[in-house]
Design an enzyme around this catalytic site. Structure first.
Site, short mmCIF file in Angstrom:
data_model
loop_
_atom_site.label_atom_id
_atom_site.label_comp_id
_atom_site.label_asym_id
_atom_site.label_seq_id
_atom_site.Cartn_x
_atom_site.Cartn_y
_atom_site.Cartn_z
N HIS A 153 -3.04 0.93 8.54
CA HIS A 153 -1.70 1.47 8.34
C HIS A 153 -1.74 2.65 7.37
O HIS A 153 -1.16 3.71 7.65
CB HIS A 153 -0.79 0.35 7.81
CG HIS A 153 0.61 0.77 7.53
ND1 HIS A 153 1.68 0.33 8.28
CD2 HIS A 153 1.13 1.60 6.59
CE1 HIS A 153 2.79 0.87 7.81
NE2 HIS A 153 2.49 1.64 6.78
N CYS A 183 6.98 -0.46 6.47
CA CYS A 183 6.53 0.73 5.76
C CYS A 183 7.59 1.15 4.75
O CYS A 183 8.78 1.15 5.08
CB CYS A 183 6.28 1.86 6.76
SG CYS A 183 5.68 3.38 6.00
N GLY A 231 0.83 -1.20 0.00
CA GLY A 231 0.00 0.00 0.00
C GLY A 231 0.86 1.25 0.00
O GLY A 231 2.06 1.19 0.31
NI NI Z 1 3.51 2.98 5.45
#
Ligand code: NI
Length: 160
Positions: free
Chosen positions: A128, A86, A44
């Site tokens: 998230h 991330c 994502g």
């Molecule tokens: Ni992230």
């Protein structure tokens, strides 16, 4: 490929503005974000991660790319601890407790009001990415952040 901003960049800490109009520019940005997400092998990507402080996220948890404008969590249930990574915090991971299931309302690419209920990877990904829109990183929620040790073999988890 768009430049992915890294932890320490102030744009990642801003509360992003709602998308007032889903116009050609917004759709073009979403398409470029999807391309960038795939090229970075991410699950994502949120607009602030590419330097645009607007409420837009894209992701693909295995069912093809999804674009969400102005997403909002409208319900949540349960609690689950999961590994998170991330794209803005490369080489790190942590185990984060969050609700297991979330319901999210958003506008799709055509501006239609939509609702999705997600658990598992989808539930985790939604939370998230939505956190990015409020200037939050998963590391804020972590008791401990771990660093990948390349000598121990390939990295298994994918980043958001
Ligand atoms: Ni992230």
């Amino acid at each position: 490929m768009l430049d992915i901003r890294k932890d320490g960049d102030p744009v990642l800490r801003k509360v992003a503005k709602p998308v007032a109009k889903i116009d050609e520019n917004a759709l073009k940005l979403a398409a470029e974000m999807i391309k960038t997400m795939y090229e970075a092998d991410g699950v994502g990507l949120a607009a602030p991660q590419v330097g645009e402080s607007i409420r837009l996220v894209v992701f693909d948890v295995g069912d093809g790319p999804v674009t969400m404008f102005n997403p909002v969590v409208t319900d949540s249930d349960g609690l689950l601890e999961c590994e998170e990574r991330c794209l803005s915090v490369p080489g790190k991971y942590a185990f984060i407790a969050r609700p297991e299931t979330v319901e999210v309302k958003y506008l799709d690419r055509s501006g239609k009001h939509c609702k999705v209920k997600g658990d598992g990877l989808l539930g985790r990904c939604l939370q998230h990415e939505l956190d990015h829109l409020d200037g939050k990183l998963y590391t804020d929620l972590a008791k401990e952040v771990f660093t990948d040790e390349k000598a121990k073999g390939p990295v298994k988890g994918r980043s958001r």
